[in-house]
Design an enzyme around this catalytic site. Sequence first.
Site, PDB file in Angstrom:
ATOM      1  N   PRO A 161       0.675  -1.285   0.055  1.00  0.00           N
ATOM      2  CA  PRO A 161      -0.024   0.012  -0.087  1.00  0.00           C
ATOM      3  C   PRO A 161       0.711   1.271  -0.075  1.00  0.00           C
ATOM      4  CG  PRO A 161      -1.011  -1.504   1.269  1.00  0.00           C
ATOM      5  CD  PRO A 161       0.361  -2.075   1.047  1.00  0.00           C
ATOM      6  N   GLU A 162       0.875   2.104  -1.141  1.00  0.00           N
ATOM      7  CA  GLU A 162       1.181   3.382  -1.203  1.00  0.00           C
ATOM      8  C   GLU A 162      -0.212   4.315  -1.386  1.00  0.00           C
ATOM      9  OE1 GLU A 162       5.061   4.080  -3.207  1.00  0.00           O
ATOM     10  OE2 GLU A 162       5.107   1.941  -3.414  1.00  0.00           O
ATOM     11  N   ARG A 175      15.697   0.714   3.024  1.00  0.00           N
ATOM     12  CA  ARG A 175      15.030   0.431   1.589  1.00  0.00           C
ATOM     13  C   ARG A 175      15.655   0.387   0.575  1.00  0.00           C
ATOM     14  NH1 ARG A 175      11.583  -0.651   4.680  1.00  0.00           N
ATOM     15  NH2 ARG A 175      10.015  -0.400   2.817  1.00  0.00           N
ATOM     16  N   LYS A 204      -1.298   7.685   3.090  1.00  0.00           N
ATOM     17  CA  LYS A 204      -1.532   6.451   2.963  1.00  0.00           C
ATOM     18  C   LYS A 204      -2.616   5.862   4.112  1.00  0.00           C
ATOM     19  CE  LYS A 204       3.434   5.498   1.709  1.00  0.00           C
ATOM     20  NZ  LYS A 204       4.596   5.361   2.280  1.00  0.00           N
TER      21      LYS A 204
END
Length: 258
Positions: free
Chosen positions: A2-3, A247, A58
Amino acid sequence: MPELPDVEGFRRVLAEHTGEPIASVSVLDPGVLRGVTARRLSTSLRGHRFEEPHRHGKWLLAPAQGPVVLLHFGMTGSLTWHPLDDPRHRHDRVIWALPDGELRFRDMRKLQGVHLAANSKEADETVENLGPDALDLSRDDLTATLGAHRGRLKTTLTDQTITAGLGNLLADEICWQAHLNPLRPARDLTAPEVTTLHRAMHRVLRDSLKAERVPPRKTWLTGARDAQTPTCPRCGTPLESRRLSGRRTVWCPTCQAN
DNA sequence: GCTTTTGTTTCGGG
DNA sequence: GCCCGAAACAAAAG
């Protein structure tokens, strides 16, 4: 996953099922509840109807005639609609039963979860630290925002307090489409580069919203980054990859030399 | 065992 | 104060 685009998809799911009374709220795993007990979630919502939901970054905010459900999906969450007799999935955590079906918050990793605010004022306080939604960010906003940060371009784009909604995939995709190196100091971008970045951001967001995800197209970085030997869809150069604050960051050393 | 994963927060160091 | 990386949260896959 989910972005921003994924959460917008969940917002649409919820928007299709407003106006019907909530028959029951089942908390299958209280591990996803944040600052609310299963009992209070249930008693606050039973008999209420979801109203028009709102997304900020988000976060999904779902007012229900007073109380507001706030959902954050972490890396693996989703909100889906199911017939009442649909077998449960092992990662279904909370279920809102409506007259003709149910909404399910499903989440494998439980990194984030379900909040409840007593009213809209309290709900706003939960998301008050977020920057403007990425869709609402004007080019001038972007210029001001980048100029104020010494950190790397990608880190700045994904900082939710600066602008809300951009995650790891979106940030890499936007930088790639703008031909900008994600490791560059944010404040070093020239005015034309910010313009290019802003256009790329809106192009990527528009197409991703349509797909309700960052589409892994062959012509996009997102469609190339997970190959065994990833190469740039534009120029064929092997893609560069490193960890940035935990990341994975992928870029093309040729197209994104600067 | 180990590493990896599209998110966020907290903590320590520079 | 700003910025960075690492760790933690948690679960599954390779």
